[in-house]
Design an enzyme around this catalytic site. Structure first.
Site, PDB file in Angstrom:
ATOM      1  N   GLY B  44       0.856  -1.184   0.000  1.00 36.97           N
ATOM      2  CA  GLY B  44       0.000   0.000   0.000  1.00 36.97           C
ATOM      3  C   GLY B  44       0.890   1.231   0.000  1.00 36.97           C
ATOM      4  N   LEU B  45       0.320   2.385   0.336  1.00 37.48           N
ATOM      5  CA  LEU B  45       1.125   3.601   0.326  1.00 37.48           C
ATOM      6  C   LEU B  45       2.355   3.430   1.185  1.00 37.48           C
ATOM      7  CD1 LEU B  45      -1.519   6.424   0.469  1.00 37.48           C
ATOM      8  CD2 LEU B  45      -0.033   5.775  -1.417  1.00 37.48           C
ATOM      9  N   HIS B 268     -16.712   6.368  10.227  1.00 33.69           N
ATOM     10  CA  HIS B 268     -16.820   7.483   9.286  1.00 33.69           C
ATOM     11  C   HIS B 268     -18.284   7.876   9.138  1.00 33.69           C
ATOM     12  CE1 HIS B 268     -16.400   9.935   5.746  1.00 33.69           C
ATOM     13  NE2 HIS B 268     -15.083   9.793   5.787  1.00 33.69           N
ATOM     14  N   SER B 286     -17.089  10.250   0.093  1.00 30.31           N
ATOM     15  CA  SER B 286     -15.993  11.055   0.634  1.00 30.31           C
ATOM     16  C   SER B 286     -16.450  12.192   1.539  1.00 30.31           C
ATOM     17  CB  SER B 286     -15.183  11.653  -0.503  1.00 30.31           C
ATOM     18  OG  SER B 286     -14.317  12.645   0.001  1.00 30.31           O
ATOM     19  N   ARG B 332     -14.894  13.608  12.421  1.00 29.62           N
ATOM     20  CA  ARG B 332     -15.649  12.385  12.132  1.00 29.62           C
ATOM     21  C   ARG B 332     -16.316  11.760  13.338  1.00 29.62           C
ATOM     22  NH1 ARG B 332     -11.319   9.720   7.926  1.00 29.62           N
ATOM     23  NH2 ARG B 332     -11.815  11.217   6.302  1.00 29.62           N
ATOM     24  N   GLU B 427      -1.062   2.345   8.354  1.00 30.37           N
ATOM     25  CA  GLU B 427      -2.195   2.132   9.261  1.00 30.37           C
ATOM     26  C   GLU B 427      -1.920   1.002  10.257  1.00 30.37           C
ATOM     27  OE1 GLU B 427      -5.979   2.000   7.212  1.00 30.37           O
ATOM     28  OE2 GLU B 427      -7.043   1.365   9.013  1.00 30.37           O
ATOM     29  N   ARG B 437      -8.543   9.995  13.889  1.00 27.58           N
ATOM     30  CA  ARG B 437      -7.731  10.514  12.799  1.00 27.58           C
ATOM     31  C   ARG B 437      -8.506  11.570  12.023  1.00 27.58           C
ATOM     32  NH1 ARG B 437      -7.596   9.662   7.455  1.00 27.58           N
ATOM     33  NH2 ARG B 437      -8.816   7.756   7.405  1.00 27.58           N
TER      34      ARG B 437
END
Ligand SMILES: Cc1cc2nc3c(=O)[nH]c(=O)nc-3n(C[C@H](O)[C@H](O)[C@H](O)COP(=O)(O)OP(=O)(O)OC[C@H]3O[C@@H](n4cnc5c(N)ncnc54)[C@H](O)[C@@H]3O)c2cc1C
Ligand code: FES
Lengths: 248, 639
Positions: B44-45, B268, B286, B332, B427, B437
């Site tokens: 992943g990233l 979320h 989003s 959130r 993560e 976060r």
């Protein structure tokens, strides 16, 4: 709704496959196509039969993992939609649905509906990048990029690498995939520098993987879930010819 | 043996700590880097950026992922954007402000030193990504564009349409591909890590399963980096990809790595509501939509009128009412709880009453339908594909869903776990987000860890410990390999009556009901009683088809669910022990008069580091105290 599925079953790359018929019962409109297959698989397991293997991960149309030919059309009947985002609203009770894997020499079947698309990774490895290492990059605003170029680069960069373009093409050509990456990088000043090398190397890798030629029919664009335009193929052809001339 | 959880944050003024660290850290001689082998699990990233950068520096890298290509890691799904303190908008942003927003957003439960470093390198990330060809949104003048995200009053979020994660990941994937072609990284797709191998107390390799052939292999290295993402799927339904799992981190935990703050999970606020039992995942809309959408429910409970028939005076725009200065952009955790509250009062909308409206009517009137389409067209299309409803004409229905996990394996300032040689990034670690976060900060953290932090800090481990690259013939490898094979065969031999999915759904429902958006001592104790029973039944009555020496998706899933069954208990235990509310962890017993999270800094400003004690034994909790040198802890207010 109740449906009849004709599903391609194949144990592994070396076995031959065949269609097997299944009933999908009590399917509701709100289900995604893959959730419908989940239901069928749960029933198969309950009966002690092998579930149908299919690739998927994000289930929201962005990872490019899923991909099934549904009634002859890669990703099924809806425009601009991956298999995981196709919902059962697209079908009605009594429908008979044919379900098979991507078919292309360069994408061998691994099992049932799962194919090996590593050829795409190898094409990117041949040149689908900008040769910069981490650190030392100039400020992000140091080189302005016109909004039009940035937008067009983004249009190309949206490709999810699912392979539907190859599956739709009668020659199993990968031109849409390759041209999307070549154009994305070539449209930006950062990537323009090594465009000649990139396009030559990527096209060579594409040919070596056994993808077919492009005969300008456009079935790839028609099935692309991200609506990548065939204009990028023309653009890549121009880049390629120019690179050949300059590097002869 | 007592393990101490020392943060190793360098001394000195906050803004100088990272600079000081970099100046003082001993470097590995470039000619020697080649001799060090690093295993990176995950592409992943975090994983892809780390693997590429380590290879660029000269290390020998092996990288693994379970998808068929590294380009498909779950990071690809991130929509909204990535934060960076560039202050291109001249709206008063700065590294300090990004640092402060992140600390405050995390409800004062993260480490100052780490978070400041994150804000510092955020600016380099954007530069790096632009150089790689990430097509960020631009303005007509050719400069980079920004948008706003929750929990911030400045505009610092960089984006590439609604596909920021995709574009950043493809940038990292391309950098990784370049290193693969140079032979500096060996990539193993469709390969799952099933165990960590520890030799003489150091992480020295992994055991993997080839997901196509079923072959079990051992790989040795000088260090292991886990970049395996979050564990949100312990709740069964979440916005995570289907394959996201806790297996890599959980199995490392069982080999000695401490798990930190597992109860910090993020819900979320803007996801498409559940439509039925068949549901396999939840889809995020989003957060950027909250820039223009207004959230509301009917004022009266049981109001069954269509939304367009409910006049203004009968609507409750509850976020704007309760949090006038942040309004629809409240963080959130706060927005999610507010949605739950109005639905609990019977004012929810849609089937089952578990939904609230996100209304673009005003925005369309103010700007135009075209403008809204330009901004969010792809999200509106996605919404319509899933629900069959046109959100230009009637408000979207949204409801909170599990999205992100702030908890993860404990790491010190160098991103090394308490197991020397084991690094954890992205993560998968617990590091920078405290108890909540902020939007657009996960992408930032993943890339900060992978491009700019780990490649420095891993060198400290190599220069400060004697080199040891064991052979895979070492008995620890043999033992781990045998254990992996045995546990796989155990799952296949149960041949019970219930499917893996049924068990996963059952566990997830329990977790959501008892340990989800609101938790009480009572609900948590109930979960702690029920989880072991579900787990036992799983091991006696699960039906896993096929065998171990072929592509077997059922078996893969069964292994992951088996780990969730164990991990869930630790998550709940952590939630029970944390007798306060903070960020995403909301204990109903601890709230202010107007229903906000009530922290208890006196007793709970620490990181809970859980240590495994062997099967059947209760885990032990160690505390890493959180020391605030710069920031004064306050009650969070977004009013
Ligand atoms: C729908 C959605 C939208 C989001 N939007 C945003 C956003 O706008 N901005 C933002 O900042 N954040 C966003 N996030 C959060 C963010 O995307 C993630 O937190 C982040 O991308 C995680 O990156 P990672 O590299 O740590 O892990 P992942 O990207 O999850 O990668 C994990 C990798 O580990 C591999 N792996 C896992 N287990 C194993 C194993 N056992 N063996 C081998 N390999 C393994 C996987 O194959 C994968 O390559 C979003 C998240 C979701 C779900
Ligand atoms: S599963 Fe990711 S695109 Fe379909």
């Amino acid at each position: 709704m109740n449906l009849t599925l004709k599903v391609w079953r194949q144990k592994d790359a070396s076995s031959s496959g065949r269609f097997v018929e299944y009933e999908a019962r009590n399917i509701i409109e709100e289900m995604s196509f893959l959730e419908m297959l989940d239901v069928v698989n749960e029933e198969l397991v309950a009966k002690g039969e092998d579930p149908i293997a299919f690739d998927h991960d994000c289930r929201e149309g962005i990872c490019g993992t899923c991909g099934i030919v549904i009634d002859g059309s890669p990703h099924g009947p809806w425009d601009a939609t991956t298999t995981c985002q196709l919902h059962m609203r697209a079908f009605k009770s009594g429908d008979v649905i044919t379900i098979e894997p991507w078919r292309a020499k360069a994408f061998p079947v691994i099992r049932d509906l799962i194919v090996d698309r590593s050829a795409f990774d190898r094409i990117i490895q041949a040149g689908g990048f900008i040769s910069v290492s981490t650190g030392g990059a100039p400020d992000g605003n140091a080189i302005p990029v016109s909004k039009d170029d940035a937008d067009m680069a983004m249009d190309a960069a949206q490709c999810i690498g699912c392979g539907a373009c190859v599956a739709a093409c009668k020659n199993a050509s990968a031109m849409l995939f390759v041209s999307a990456k070549v154009s994305h990088l070539g449209l930006l000043p950062q990537g323009e520098v090594e465009q000649d090398r990139r396009v030559l190397n990527m096209v060579r890798a594409m040919d070596a993987e056994g993808f077919g030629n492009c005969t300008n029919i456009g079935s790839c664009e028609a099935v692309c879930p991200k609506e990548i335009s065939v204009d990028f193929i023309g653009r890549m052809n121009r880049d390629y010819r120019r690179a050949l001339l300059r590097n002869e | 043996m007592t393990i101490r959880f020392e943060s190793k944050v360098p001394s000195g003024p906050l803004s100088q700590k990272w600079t000081k660290y970099r100046h003082e850290v001993k470097l590995v001689n470039p000619a020697n880097k080649r001799k060090f082998h690093v295993i990176v699990i995950g592409s992943g990233l975090a994983g892809a950026s780390a693997a590429a950068t380590l290879a660029e520096l000269g290390y020998n890298v092996k990288c693994f992922c379970f998808q068929d290509s590294p380009r498909r890691a779950h990071s690809i799904a991130a929509q909204g954007g990535i934060n960076a303190a560039k202050n291109y908008r001249n709206d008063g942003d700065s590294i300090y402000r990004l640092f402060y927003d992140t600390i405050k957003g995390g409800d004062f439960r993260s480490r100052e030193g780490n978070v400041h470093r994150l804000a510092e390198v955020s600016v380099n990330i954007i530069d790096q990504c632009v150089a790689q060809g990430v097509p960020f949104a631009r303005e007509y003048g050719g400069l980079l564009d920004n948008r706003s995200f929750g929990g911030a009053q400045v505009s610092r979020t960089f984006y590439a349409r609604g596909q920021t994660g995709q574009q950043l990941l493809l940038g990292a994937y391309q950098a990784l591909s370049r290193q693969i072609s140079l032979g500096a990284v060996k990539m193993y797709p469709r390969t799952e890590m099933l165990d960590l191998v520890v030799v003489n107390g150091h992480a020295k390799g992994v055991i993997t399963r080839d997901l196509v052939t079923g072959e079990i292999s051992a790989h040795a290295s000088d260090a292991v980096v886990l970049a395996t993402g979050g564990y949100g799927n312990v709740f069964y339904l979440s916005t995570n990809a289907q394959g996201s799992n806790v297996t890599a981190t959980w199995r490392a935990h069982k080999k000695g790595a401490a798990f930190a703050n597992p109860c910090y999970t993020q819900i979320h606020p803007t996801c498409i509501p559940v439509s039925g039992e068949h549901q396999s995942k939840l889809t995020l809309m989003s957060e950027s939509l909250r820039n223009d959408g207004r959230v509301w429910v009917p004022k009266k409970s049981g109001d069954v009128r269509q939304p367009q028939d409910i006049p203004e005076e009968d609507r409750d725009y509850y976020l704007e009412r309760k949090y006038p200065s942040y309004g629809n952009l409240a963080p959130r955790d706060i927005s999610s709880r507010a949605a739950k509250q109005v639905c609990d009062e019977g004012r929810g909308v849609g089937p089952g009453g578990r939904g609230v409206y996100l209304d673009f009517g005003d925005a369309i009137r103010r700007f135009s339908k075209e403008k809204i389409e330009e901004r969010y067209g792809n999200l509106f299309e996605m919404y319509e594909r899933i629900t069959g409803e046109n959100a230009y004409e009637r408000p979207m229905r949204i409801y909170p869903a599990v999205h992100y996990t702030m908890g993860g394996l404990w790491v010190d300032y160098t991103l090394m776990s308490n197991l020397p040689g084991l690094f954890v990034i992205g993560e998968a670690n617990f590091s920078d987000h405290g108890a909540n976060r902020l939007g657009a900060s996960a992408l930032m953290q993943g890339l900060a860890d992978g491009y700019f932090i780990l490649p420095y800090t891993i060198g400290e481990y190599f220069t400060s410990t004697p080199k040891l690259l064991p052979s895979t013939d070492h008995e620890e490898f043999k033992k781990a390999e045998e254990e992996v094979t045995a546990s796989t065969n155990r799952l296949l031999s149960v041949k019970g009556k219930r499917t893996v999915t049924e068990f996963h759904r059952q566990l997830g429902k329990l977790m959501w009901d008892k340990c989800g958006m609101a938790r009480t001592a009572e609900s948590l104790k109930e979960a702690l009683e029920k989880i072991p029973a579900i787990r036992e039944e799983f091991h006696e009555n699960v039906n896993v088809m096929g065998d171990a020496t072929e592509l077997n998706q059922h078996l893969e899933r069964a292994g992951r669910v088996a780990d969730y069954m164990e991990f869930a208990e630790l998550l709940v235990l952590d939630a029970l022990r944390r007798e306060e509310s903070c960020g995403g962890h909301f204990r109903e017993e601890y709230q202010t008069e107007d229903g906000e999270a009530l922290r208890n800094d006196e007793e709970f400003s620490y990181v809970a580091c859980w240590e495994y004690q062997g099967e059947g034994n209760p885990p032990v909790m160690h505390k890493e105290p959180l020391v605030y040198e710069e920031v004064r802890m306050t009650q969070r207010s977004y009013k």
